[in-house]
Design a protein around this motif. Structure first.
Motif, short mmCIF file in Angstrom:
data_model
loop_
_atom_site.label_atom_id
_atom_site.label_comp_id
_atom_site.label_asym_id
_atom_site.label_seq_id
_atom_site.Cartn_x
_atom_site.Cartn_y
_atom_site.Cartn_z
N GLY A 132 -2.74 -11.44 24.26
CA GLY A 132 -1.49 -12.03 25.02
C GLY A 132 -1.89 -13.36 25.69
N LEU A 133 -3.22 -13.23 26.22
CA LEU A 133 -3.60 -14.38 26.77
C LEU A 133 -3.75 -15.70 26.09
CD1 LEU A 133 -5.19 -15.92 29.18
CD2 LEU A 133 -7.26 -15.14 27.94
N THR A 134 -3.80 -15.35 24.54
CA THR A 134 -3.58 -16.68 23.64
C THR A 134 -2.25 -16.95 23.35
OG1 THR A 134 -5.84 -16.04 22.72
CG2 THR A 134 -4.49 -17.42 21.42
N LEU A 135 -1.44 -15.95 23.07
CA LEU A 135 0.03 -16.18 22.73
C LEU A 135 0.80 -16.38 23.76
CD1 LEU A 135 1.79 -16.11 20.30
CD2 LEU A 135 2.00 -13.65 20.50
N LEU A 142 4.11 -18.97 29.10
CA LEU A 142 4.60 -18.08 30.12
C LEU A 142 3.91 -17.87 31.43
CD1 LEU A 142 5.97 -15.40 27.87
CD2 LEU A 142 7.30 -17.01 28.73
N GLY A 143 2.59 -18.43 31.43
CA GLY A 143 1.72 -18.17 32.58
C GLY A 143 1.34 -16.77 33.06
N ARG A 144 0.95 -16.70 34.04
CA ARG A 144 0.42 -15.34 34.32
C ARG A 144 1.70 -14.49 35.19
NH1 ARG A 144 -5.15 -15.72 33.54
NH2 ARG A 144 -6.04 -17.76 33.57
N SER A 145 2.51 -14.46 34.25
CA SER A 145 3.76 -13.78 34.97
C SER A 145 4.10 -12.40 34.49
CB SER A 145 5.06 -14.87 34.30
OG SER A 145 4.99 -14.65 32.95
N LEU A 146 5.01 -11.75 35.11
CA LEU A 146 5.41 -10.39 34.72
C LEU A 146 6.08 -10.40 33.27
CD1 LEU A 146 6.09 -7.46 35.75
CD2 LEU A 146 8.30 -8.34 36.44
N ALA A 226 -3.29 -10.73 35.62
CA ALA A 226 -2.83 -10.21 36.87
C ALA A 226 -3.42 -10.17 38.08
CB ALA A 226 -2.27 -8.80 36.26
N LEU A 227 -2.79 -10.58 39.16
CA LEU A 227 -3.60 -10.47 40.56
C LEU A 227 -4.00 -9.24 40.95
CD1 LEU A 227 -1.13 -13.41 42.11
CD2 LEU A 227 -3.32 -13.68 40.70
N THR A 228 -4.96 -9.30 41.69
CA THR A 228 -5.45 -8.09 42.44
C THR A 228 -5.12 -8.02 43.89
OG1 THR A 228 -7.55 -9.18 43.18
CG2 THR A 228 -7.55 -8.06 40.93
N SER A 240 4.44 -14.16 39.74
CA SER A 240 3.23 -13.14 39.64
C SER A 240 3.22 -11.83 39.98
CB SER A 240 2.03 -13.99 40.57
OG SER A 240 1.77 -15.23 40.00
N PHE A 241 2.34 -10.93 39.52
CA PHE A 241 2.63 -9.45 39.79
C PHE A 241 1.09 -8.90 39.96
CE2 PHE A 241 1.67 -9.93 35.47
CZ PHE A 241 1.28 -8.49 35.04
#
Length: 292
Positions: A132-135, A142-146, A226-228, A240-241
């Motif tokens: 998922g990080l690569t694709l 898509l960035g670090r998005s929902l 995903a953010l903590t 972000s989510f």
């Protein structure tokens, strides 16, 4: 001579009974160890987290103060991710299962595809996080998005849904298909009006159980970023989510005892959600089985 044969037979039966009793005892001990360990963990979590189960846990955002911290953003993030995952996973997974079972020819290529799907169902979840990080995060931007998180978790549960849907479709008797063809129905009419209604209980059960696995996963979402700590609600799929397991992980990593209790309360909420999803799967299966 007959007495000797009877005595030997009795000894053989007595030996089998001793072996049967020993194996039953071993199986009981093995089961008891797992159940006792699970009960001990549940009792420990409930005793630590029951005091923190208050309205603020559901209404407040995360905070650096345990007395003011909540998991509102994590609960909403998990629900949003499920809303994106569920229809996408259902359409892709059930569609692939229908094709493999009803339309694809049974040849070497089909067997290879089936073997790969079964293998993917057992791949560690962290591998899907790397994919998922690569694709999605880097290649599709898509960035670090929902949306990236939902797509990654869809890849995680797709093999499970495909395999369970195939088993449900395969369990439909061939006589139902033959009866539909005898009445002049086409292939798609047979699949949509006879096979799918007969297998929908097993399909829905597999989908819900796959969703319950996804909602408790942490590693793939950590990989895609995903953010903590999220003190806001996502308003769109590109925001972000965070999700409940990551929020719980954040609290567990803190040394303060109050955050440990807060993490235990979060685990209770997550367990209740998982139990409700599993219960809904059982109720749906029983409901459709009664109508069959």
């Amino acid at each position: 001579m007959n007495n000797i044969f009877v005595d030997a037979n009795r000894k053989q039966i007595a030996g089998r009974r001793r072996i049967d009793f020993t194996l039953r005892l071993l199986f009981l001990i093995a089961t008891s160890i797992g159940v006792i360990a699970l009960m001990a963990l549940l009792i420990d979590i409930i005793s630590d987290g029951i005091s923190m189960l208050r309205p603020e846990l559901f209404n407040n955002f995360p905070s650096r103060r345990a007395s003011e911290a909540g998991m509102k953003s994590a609960i909403v993030g998990s629900l949003y991710m499920l809303l994106i995952m569920a229809p996408l996973s259902f359409l892709l997974g059930v569609g692939a299962a229908i094709y493999l079972e009803e339309y694809a020819k049974k040849n070497r290529i089909t067997r290879m595809i089936q073997l790969n799907i079964s293998t993917l169902a057992g791949v560690p979840s962290i591998v899907y996080g790397i994919l998922g990080l690569t694709l999605f995060v880097r290649e599709l931007h898509l960035g670090r998005s929902l949306l990236a998180g939902a797509f990654t978790m869809t890849l995680l549960v797709l093999p499970i849904i495909i395999v369970s849907a195939q088993e449900a479709i395969r369990a439909v008797p061939k006589s139902r298909r033959d009866a539909s063809y005898a009445l002049g129905a086409t292939k798609w009419q047979t699949v949509s009006r006879s096979v799918l209604p007969s297998s929908i209980s097993g399909i829905l059960t597999g989908v819900i159980l796959a969703m319950s696995r996804a909602i408790g996963e942490t590693a793939p979402l950590v990989m895609i970023g995903a953010l903590t700590f999220v003190a806001f609600l996502p308003t769109g799929p590109m925001d972000s989510f965070t999700v409940m397991p990551i929020q719980i992980y954040n609290w567990v990593s803190r040394p303060q005892a109050s955050f440990q209790a807060l993490a235990a309360s979060g685990i209770i909420v997550l367990l209740v959600m998982l139990l409700l999803m599993n219960l809904s799967a059982i109720l749906l299966r029983n409901k459709y089985n009664k109508h069959m």
